[in-house]
Design an enzyme around this catalytic site. Structure first.
Site, PDB file in Angstrom:
ATOM      1  N   SER A 117     -26.809 -17.102  10.830  1.00 36.27           N
ATOM      2  CA  SER A 117     -25.545 -16.656  10.250  1.00 36.27           C
ATOM      3  C   SER A 117     -25.044 -17.587   9.157  1.00 36.27           C
ATOM      4  O   SER A 117     -24.040 -17.292   8.507  1.00 36.27           O
ATOM      5  CB  SER A 117     -24.478 -16.518  11.341  1.00 36.27           C
ATOM      6  OG  SER A 117     -24.434 -17.683  12.135  1.00 36.27           O
ATOM      7  N   HIS A 138     -29.294 -10.657   8.990  1.00 39.17           N
ATOM      8  CA  HIS A 138     -28.159 -11.113   9.783  1.00 39.17           C
ATOM      9  C   HIS A 138     -27.413  -9.929  10.382  1.00 39.17           C
ATOM     10  O   HIS A 138     -26.668  -9.217   9.705  1.00 39.17           O
ATOM     11  CB  HIS A 138     -27.216 -11.957   8.917  1.00 39.17           C
ATOM     12  CG  HIS A 138     -26.057 -12.497   9.679  1.00 39.17           C
ATOM     13  ND1 HIS A 138     -24.801 -12.663   9.138  1.00 39.17           N
ATOM     14  CD2 HIS A 138     -25.956 -12.910  10.982  1.00 39.17           C
ATOM     15  CE1 HIS A 138     -23.988 -13.154  10.052  1.00 39.17           C
ATOM     16  NE2 HIS A 138     -24.664 -13.305  11.184  1.00 39.17           N
ATOM     17  N   GLU A 150     -26.678  -7.969   6.927  1.00 41.25           N
ATOM     18  CA  GLU A 150     -26.895  -8.680   5.664  1.00 41.25           C
ATOM     19  C   GLU A 150     -28.393  -8.972   5.507  1.00 41.25           C
ATOM     20  O   GLU A 150     -29.026  -9.492   6.432  1.00 41.25           O
ATOM     21  CB  GLU A 150     -26.127 -10.003   5.648  1.00 41.25           C
ATOM     22  CG  GLU A 150     -24.621  -9.835   5.583  1.00 41.25           C
ATOM     23  CD  GLU A 150     -23.891 -11.158   5.638  1.00 41.25           C
ATOM     24  OE1 GLU A 150     -22.919 -11.336   4.884  1.00 41.25           O
ATOM     25  OE2 GLU A 150     -24.287 -12.029   6.450  1.00 41.25           O
ATOM     26  N   ASN A 188     -19.712 -14.402   6.826  1.00 43.25           N
ATOM     27  CA  ASN A 188     -19.307 -15.638   7.473  1.00 43.25           C
ATOM     28  C   ASN A 188     -18.581 -16.597   6.531  1.00 43.25           C
ATOM     29  O   ASN A 188     -17.806 -17.447   6.965  1.00 43.25           O
ATOM     30  CB  ASN A 188     -20.500 -16.332   8.126  1.00 43.25           C
ATOM     31  CG  ASN A 188     -20.631 -15.921   9.581  1.00 43.25           C
ATOM     32  OD1 ASN A 188     -19.687 -15.985  10.351  1.00 43.25           O
ATOM     33  ND2 ASN A 188     -21.812 -15.465   9.954  1.00 43.25           N
TER      34      ASN A 188
END
Length: 283
Positions: A117, A138, A150, A188
């Site tokens: 992440s 991700h 992602e 993130n």
């Protein structure tokens, strides 16, 4: 692609395995412990039972998906997979060691993906003999429900690998978003401020954990920041925050909070330990 390997039978790995099996892929779920694998298989069964109860999945499809998942403690069983997704601990050295081993043992056209992440895809790929085959995939928790994935391109990731990975994500019925190999990628990086401001409000006594979460839910979110941290794992959240902070050379807006650190030191990690910002022991 026909066969998907998943390394790590934790919450995220189990969710990725389930998503892949429901999409028709044969899945090899690997972990170092039979105990972890048995727990993961039980949890996958529980998730499918809930989907059947809610009418989102038929019993026949659930049974078919269950038969597509094979668990193993033998690393060599990943050799025949077309795509391997690593969902192990969020530590660069551990991931580099895994990917170095994978690049030695897997077939030449196998895509090697990490579910990291926040860590650098390029740094992970540097440990392999085939950096062009390495990328980030991700997923978000819970992986069998959340639609966004992602797809992160490393410095040497090939166009073909990106194209094939995007096709896999679409086959799962999810929404792929292409991202550059930047600390925290997209979600993130944005989320650090979401959590950071919540910690500052709590630390200053402006509002309680419950009040902050309730305010977020009242604005259309399914969970507040503290509820989400309990679900993900407060230790995981701290590790990601620390990683982004370090990669941005100590940028103040990404700084981890002492409250997080103290929770981790006390092993109050959220749902997986029975208690975090909320008590989950009786749930």
């Amino acid at each position: 692609m026909n066969s998907i390997g998943v390394i790590g039978a934790g919450t995220m790995g189990s969710g990725i395995a389930l998503s892949s099996a429901l999409a028709g892929y044969e899945v090899v779920l690997y972990d170092i412990s039979e105990e972890f694998l048995q727990r993961a298989y039980r949890n996958i069964g529980v998730l499918m039972d809930k989907s059947v109860e809610r009418g989102k999945l038929t019993l026949a499809d659930a049974n078919k998906a269950a038969l597509r998942i094979r668990t193993t403690i033998h690393f060599d069983h990943l050799k025949t997979c077309d795509l391997i997704i690593e969902a192990a601990v969020e530590k660069l050295k551990t991931k580099q060691e895994l990917f170095a081993k994978l690049s030695e043992s897997c077939q030449e056209n196998c895509i090697l993906a990490t579910n990291t992440s926040s860590l650098s895809i390029t740094a992970i790929a540097s440990a392999t003999k085939c950096p062009q085959r390495v990328l980030g995939l991700h997923f978000f928790n819970p992986a069998h429900i959340m639609k966004l994935v992602e797809i992160i391109r490393g410095q040497q990731t090939s166009d073909d690998v990106m194209y094939r990975a995007e096709g896999y994500v679409k086959q799962l019925g999810k929404t792929p978003v292409l991202a550059k190999d930047s600390p925290g990628f997209i979600v993130n990086r944005v989320a650090r401020n979401f959590y950071g401001e919540a910690f500052r409000l709590l630390n200053e006594g402006v509002a309680t954990v419950e009040q902050i979460d309730r305010i977020w839910r009242s604005n259309g979110w399914s969970m507040g920041p503290f509820e989400l941290m309990d679900l993900i794992g407060i230790d995981v959240n701290l590790a990601v925050t620390q990683s982004v902070y370090d990669q941005f050379f100590g940028e103040p807006r990404f700084r981890p909070h002492l409250i997080q650190q103290k929770m981790v030191e006390a092993n109050l990690l959220g749902k997986k330990t029975g208690k975090g910002f909320y008590d989950h022991s009786t749930k």
